[in-house]
Motif scaffolding. Structure first.
Motif, PDB file in Angstrom:
ATOM      1  N   UNK A   1      45.185  39.201  51.860  1.00  0.00           N
ATOM      2  CA  UNK A   1      45.428  39.023  53.066  1.00  0.00           C
ATOM      3  C   UNK A   1      45.473  38.106  53.865  1.00  0.00           C
ATOM      4  N   UNK A   2      44.626  37.499  53.474  1.00  0.00           N
ATOM      5  CA  UNK A   2      44.111  35.977  54.098  1.00  0.00           C
ATOM      6  C   UNK A   2      43.727  35.025  53.029  1.00  0.00           C
ATOM      7  N   UNK A   3      44.195  33.828  53.164  1.00  0.00           N
ATOM      8  CA  UNK A   3      43.080  32.685  52.051  1.00  0.00           C
ATOM      9  C   UNK A   3      43.636  32.054  52.289  1.00  0.00           C
ATOM     10  N   UNK A   4      42.088  31.522  53.136  1.00  0.00           N
ATOM     11  CA  UNK A   4      43.083  29.950  54.296  1.00  0.00           C
ATOM     12  C   UNK A   4      42.381  28.980  52.894  1.00  0.00           C
ATOM     13  N   UNK A   5      43.415  27.635  53.868  1.00  0.00           N
ATOM     14  CA  UNK A   5      42.692  26.951  52.621  1.00  0.00           C
ATOM     15  C   UNK A   5      41.830  25.718  52.305  1.00  0.00           C
ATOM     16  N   UNK A   6      40.807  26.502  53.797  1.00  0.00           N
ATOM     17  CA  UNK A   6      39.525  25.399  54.219  1.00  0.00           C
ATOM     18  C   UNK A   6      38.675  26.065  54.320  1.00  0.00           C
ATOM     19  N   UNK A   7      37.690  25.862  54.904  1.00  0.00           N
ATOM     20  CA  UNK A   7      36.478  26.568  55.525  1.00  0.00           C
ATOM     21  C   UNK A   7      36.369  27.913  54.655  1.00  0.00           C
ATOM     22  N   UNK A   8      35.527  28.642  55.139  1.00  0.00           N
ATOM     23  CA  UNK A   8      34.827  30.125  54.683  1.00  0.00           C
ATOM     24  C   UNK A   8      35.531  30.722  54.364  1.00  0.00           C
ATOM     25  N   UNK A   9      35.766  31.569  53.223  1.00  0.00           N
ATOM     26  CA  UNK A   9      36.107  32.702  52.833  1.00  0.00           C
ATOM     27  C   UNK A   9      36.062  34.003  53.254  1.00  0.00           C
ATOM     28  N   UNK A  10      36.956  34.630  54.002  1.00  0.00           N
ATOM     29  CA  UNK A  10      36.799  35.492  54.764  1.00  0.00           C
ATOM     30  C   UNK A  10      36.021  36.794  53.550  1.00  0.00           C
ATOM     31  N   UNK A  11      35.543  37.739  54.068  1.00  0.00           N
ATOM     32  CA  UNK A  11      34.565  38.490  53.871  1.00  0.00           C
ATOM     33  C   UNK A  11      35.506  39.329  53.327  1.00  0.00           C
ATOM     34  N   UNK A  12      36.689  40.063  53.353  1.00  0.00           N
ATOM     35  CA  UNK A  12      37.485  40.873  52.261  1.00  0.00           C
ATOM     36  C   UNK A  12      37.887  40.501  51.055  1.00  0.00           C
ATOM     37  N   UNK A  13      38.326  39.208  51.110  1.00  0.00           N
ATOM     38  CA  UNK A  13      38.461  38.067  50.386  1.00  0.00           C
ATOM     39  C   UNK A  13      37.955  37.666  49.196  1.00  0.00           C
ATOM     40  N   UNK A  14      36.357  37.435  49.954  1.00  0.00           N
ATOM     41  CA  UNK A  14      35.412  37.407  48.833  1.00  0.00           C
ATOM     42  C   UNK A  14      35.112  38.528  47.810  1.00  0.00           C
ATOM     43  N   UNK A  15      35.151  39.694  48.841  1.00  0.00           N
ATOM     44  CA  UNK A  15      34.817  41.240  47.822  1.00  0.00           C
ATOM     45  C   UNK A  15      36.177  41.502  46.918  1.00  0.00           C
ATOM     46  N   UNK A  16      37.627  41.173  47.131  1.00  0.00           N
ATOM     47  CA  UNK A  16      38.353  41.188  45.965  1.00  0.00           C
ATOM     48  C   UNK A  16      38.174  40.237  44.774  1.00  0.00           C
ATOM     49  N   UNK A  17      37.575  39.169  44.915  1.00  0.00           N
ATOM     50  CA  UNK A  17      37.880  38.195  44.150  1.00  0.00           C
ATOM     51  C   UNK A  17      36.387  38.533  43.100  1.00  0.00           C
ATOM     52  N   UNK A  18      35.370  39.192  43.723  1.00  0.00           N
ATOM     53  CA  UNK A  18      34.259  39.462  43.392  1.00  0.00           C
ATOM     54  C   UNK A  18      34.766  40.003  42.636  1.00  0.00           C
TER      55      UNK A  18
END
Length: 320
Positions: free
Chosen positions: A160-177
């Motif tokens: 739901x959140x994809x930032x193009x710079x800065x730290x990757x949101x925790x939920x996004x990290x979980x989804x990617x991994x």
């Protein structure tokens, strides 16, 4: 510097070993000073990565080796030639950094995997990744479409959140991994970093902007549904709001497939211009999303009608 690149170009008029060595050194100088990422296909800078940059500069369409002759024509000695080469390399790397979003995605997932003991970077080039419990010498040699289709079989996650710079949101990290682990478990070996980026790009629509195509059913059914939905000014069932929430959760490919849920994967593959296995996975994912969403409170028929109306409304296009 005596016998340097300027003298070489003066005598031969062609790029020789002295000029090539100067360019290699300047690529490293620019990337050290400015922090440019390595070219696509390389996880870190090396002489091979620098040679890749030089080759790309020499072969790019519309310019090619002309940049060497232009810099030489404007220079009077090695020092001025070096300054002109330096500016050309920096401008080239700036242009490349602007147009390679997949490269940014690759660097992000490489950093995430590098920080997690569950993943292991395989030795050699191009960079490949495997799960830590896989044999170190096993390499995936299958079809990329199979990996993409496998990624779409992972349910219950999204970004739901994809930032193009800065730290990757925790939920996004979980989804990617979660997807990376599933895909690598399926591959049972090391997969190219570039292919993993393509898998995630497809699964989460991360790089390509959402596209929109006007779709009409063969006998005007979709157009009739859309007309019926927009003809009513009031929305007593609240279907419009429910449909909007579902629409925002659909990927671009799912939105395009919505009017064709009853078609087979072959038809969807032609519509979406993707592999048939990937298209089958897209359809399965869409049906699962709709099944879960329509099982909630509300009028399923009215919600579906409101969803279908969005397929004929260009204002519904939303970048994901």
């Amino acid at each position: 510097m005596a016998g340097g690149a300027f003298e070489e170009l003066s005598q031969t008029g062609e790029l020789g070993p002295q000029t090539f060595e100067l360019l290699r050194r300047l690529v490293h100088q620019v990337r050290h000073a400015s922090g440019f990422p390595p070219p696509e296909g390389y996880a870190q800078w090396s002489d091979d990565a620098a040679y890749e940059v030089i080759t790309a500069m020499l072969t790019r369409e519309g310019a090619g080796q002309q940049f060497v002759t232009r810099c030489f024509a404007l220079s009077v000695d090695d020092a001025s030639l070096e300054r002109l080469f330096l500016a050309s390399i920096k401008n080239f790397l700036i242009d490349e950094a602007k147009k390679t979003p997949r490269g940014k995605l690759r660097r992000r997932i490489a950093r995430l995997m590098g920080e997690d003991a569950a993943f292991r970077r395989a030795a050699g080039s191009p960079p490949r990744w495997a799960l830590s419990d896989h044999p170190p010498d096993t390499v995936w040699q299958g079809d990329l479409d199979d990996l993409i289709a496998e990624a779409w079989r992972v349910r219950g996650i999204g970004i739901t959140r994809w930032n193009h710079s800065g730290p990757t949101p925790r939920q996004t990290v979980h989804a990617l991994k979660t997807v990376l682990v599933h895909v690598l478990r399926y591959a049972r070996g090391a997969v190219r970093e570039e292919d993993l980026a393509k898998v995630l790009e497809s699964r989460f629509e991360l790089v390509a902007a959402a596209s929109f195509t006007l779709l009409y059913a063969d006998e005007g059914t979709l157009a009739d549904l859309a007309e019926a939905a927009t003809a009513t000014s009031a929305d007593p069932t609240g279907a419009g709001g429910d449909a909007e929430g579902i629409w925002q959760r659909l990927t671009a490919n799912e939105r395009l497939s919505l009017p064709y849920l009853d078609e087979d994967a072959h038809h969807a593959a032609q519509l979406l211009e993707i592999g048939q296995q990937q298209a089958a996975a897209v359809l399965a994912g869409l049906k699962e999303k709709l099944r879960l969403a329509l099982s909630q409170d509300g009028d399923p028929a009215a919600i579906m009608q409101a969803l279908l109306s969005r397929c004929t409304d260009p204002s519904s296009e939303t970048a994901l």
